[in-house]
Design a protein around this motif. Structure first.
Motif, short mmCIF file in Angstrom:
data_model
loop_
_atom_site.label_atom_id
_atom_site.label_comp_id
_atom_site.label_asym_id
_atom_site.label_seq_id
_atom_site.Cartn_x
_atom_site.Cartn_y
_atom_site.Cartn_z
N UNK A 137 1.13 -1.38 0.28
CA UNK A 137 0.03 -0.27 0.56
C UNK A 137 1.02 1.32 0.38
N UNK A 138 1.83 1.09 1.08
CA UNK A 138 3.18 2.46 0.61
C UNK A 138 3.80 2.77 -0.61
N UNK A 139 4.35 0.89 -1.05
CA UNK A 139 4.76 1.74 -2.58
C UNK A 139 3.82 2.00 -3.38
N UNK A 140 2.45 1.79 -3.96
CA UNK A 140 1.79 2.37 -4.37
C UNK A 140 1.41 3.92 -4.44
N UNK A 141 1.18 4.73 -3.17
CA UNK A 141 0.73 5.99 -2.68
C UNK A 141 2.31 6.59 -2.06
N UNK A 142 4.13 6.63 -2.70
CA UNK A 142 4.67 7.75 -2.94
C UNK A 142 4.96 7.27 -1.92
N UNK A 143 4.85 6.31 -1.22
CA UNK A 143 5.33 5.93 0.27
C UNK A 143 4.69 5.84 1.68
N UNK A 144 3.58 6.57 1.27
CA UNK A 144 2.90 6.91 2.68
C UNK A 144 1.36 6.84 2.21
N UNK A 145 0.18 6.48 3.30
CA UNK A 145 -1.17 5.75 3.54
C UNK A 145 -2.34 6.21 2.48
N UNK A 146 -1.59 7.47 2.37
CA UNK A 146 -2.33 9.17 2.08
C UNK A 146 -1.54 9.70 0.31
N UNK A 147 -0.13 8.98 -0.60
CA UNK A 147 0.65 9.74 -0.47
C UNK A 147 1.51 11.10 -0.76
N UNK A 148 0.78 11.25 0.62
CA UNK A 148 1.16 12.33 1.56
C UNK A 148 1.01 12.19 2.97
N UNK A 149 2.33 13.10 3.57
CA UNK A 149 1.77 12.15 5.30
C UNK A 149 0.89 13.03 5.51
N UNK A 150 0.87 12.14 6.17
CA UNK A 150 -1.26 11.82 7.23
C UNK A 150 -0.96 11.41 8.36
N UNK A 151 -2.08 12.11 9.36
CA UNK A 151 -2.37 11.41 10.26
C UNK A 151 -2.10 9.73 10.34
N UNK A 152 -2.31 8.68 9.35
CA UNK A 152 -2.33 6.75 10.00
C UNK A 152 -1.31 7.11 9.24
N UNK A 153 0.29 8.18 8.32
CA UNK A 153 1.55 7.99 9.15
C UNK A 153 1.57 7.02 10.22
N UNK A 154 1.54 8.53 10.86
CA UNK A 154 1.84 8.46 12.82
C UNK A 154 1.12 7.69 13.26
N UNK A 155 0.19 6.92 13.13
CA UNK A 155 -0.69 6.02 14.23
C UNK A 155 0.05 4.85 13.70
N UNK A 156 0.46 4.53 12.12
CA UNK A 156 1.13 3.17 12.41
C UNK A 156 2.70 2.85 12.72
N UNK A 157 3.21 4.25 12.85
CA UNK A 157 4.68 4.38 13.45
C UNK A 157 4.46 3.71 14.94
N UNK A 158 3.48 4.88 15.45
CA UNK A 158 2.66 4.35 17.24
C UNK A 158 3.21 2.72 17.24
N UNK A 159 2.06 2.47 16.54
CA UNK A 159 1.70 0.84 16.81
C UNK A 159 3.26 -0.19 16.00
N UNK A 160 4.44 0.84 16.01
CA UNK A 160 4.29 -0.55 15.41
C UNK A 160 6.04 -0.43 16.11
N UNK A 161 6.24 0.62 16.05
CA UNK A 161 6.95 0.66 17.69
C UNK A 161 7.37 0.53 19.27
N UNK A 162 5.33 0.17 19.69
CA UNK A 162 4.67 -0.08 20.72
C UNK A 162 4.82 -1.56 20.19
N UNK A 163 4.08 -2.05 19.05
CA UNK A 163 4.92 -3.99 18.73
C UNK A 163 6.23 -4.33 19.03
N UNK A 164 6.99 -3.36 18.61
CA UNK A 164 8.66 -4.02 18.89
C UNK A 164 9.26 -3.25 20.45
N UNK A 165 8.45 -2.93 21.21
CA UNK A 165 8.63 -3.22 22.89
C UNK A 165 8.89 -4.13 23.51
N UNK A 166 7.36 -4.81 22.68
CA UNK A 166 7.20 -5.62 23.68
C UNK A 166 7.05 -7.60 22.84
#
Length: 207
Positions: A137-166
């Motif tokens: 999905x990111x590959x198809x949209x210029x590296x972002x969920x919506x084609x440019x930086x949006x809140x979805x990108x921030x949300x995703x990174x926060x969840x993956x960082x948390x997953x990595x901790x646990x």
């Protein structure tokens, strides 16, 4: 305007919100509680539904992390104006949240044998099921969920960082477009300085 964000000393459901606030230069009070001391009765009883995070702005309160993140996005040019584009991002965030709920079940499991089984399933099945699709999905949209930086990108990174901790590993490392998004978010003005100053997060579950 007075802003307060209430959560734990953890990235979890609040880190994407913290990132957006810091990136947007919005001053806020970052109120954190020790998860091992939770529940704190007087605090829990004061919350709309007894759970965190809660965001407070100008004396008004909002609960639910996704609702908070989306509201902050609407105030900081991280939410597109087009309804279809908004819906696409909402779908992306809900897909990410589906993944989060599977990780949460692993985090909350107290039986050590079952927990190891759940971890193995996450690493051999769940992670690739979701991250391979998100990578595409990111590959198809210029590296972002919506084609440019949006809140979805921030949300995703926060969840993956948390997953990595646990889970104890960087689950995104074999997905180059996701890694690139990590690097972009972590290098943003405001976010970069916040990350440099914060304490490392640790697995604080009580076994």
């Amino acid at each position: 305007m007075s802003r307060k964000l209430y959560y734990f000393e953890l990235n979890g459901l609040a880190e994407s919100i913290r990132y957006m606030l810091h990136y947007s230069g919005l001053t806020f009070e970052d109120i954190r509680y020790d998860a091992k001391s939770w529940p704190i009765k007087e605090v829990k009883d004061s919350l709309p539904y007894g759970v965190l995070p809660v965001y407070e702005e100008g004396g008004r309160r909002l609960n639910q992390s996704i609702a908070i993140a989306r509201y902050i996005a609407s105030q900081t040019n991280l939410l597109p104006s087009d309804p279809w584009e908004q819906a696409v991002l909402d779908a992306a965030v809900l897909n990410i949240n589906d993944f989060r709920l599977k990780v949460r079940a692993f985090i909350m499991e107290t039986d050590k044998v079952k927990k190891e089984q759940m971890k193995a399933e996450l690493l051999t099945e769940t992670v690739d099921f979701y991250l391979s699709r998100i990578e595409n999905e990111l590959k198809a949209n210029n590296g972002f969920f919506g084609g440019k930086l949006t809140w979805a990108d921030f949300y995703f990174i926060g969840i993956i960082e948390t997953t990595n901790v646990f889970i104890g590993i960087e689950i995104e490392k074999t997905y180059p477009t996701i890694v690139s998004l990590f690097n972009i978010i972590r290098s943003l003005p405001g976010v970069k300085e916040y990350i440099a100053a914060r304490k490392p997060y640790v697995d604080n579950t009580i076994q």
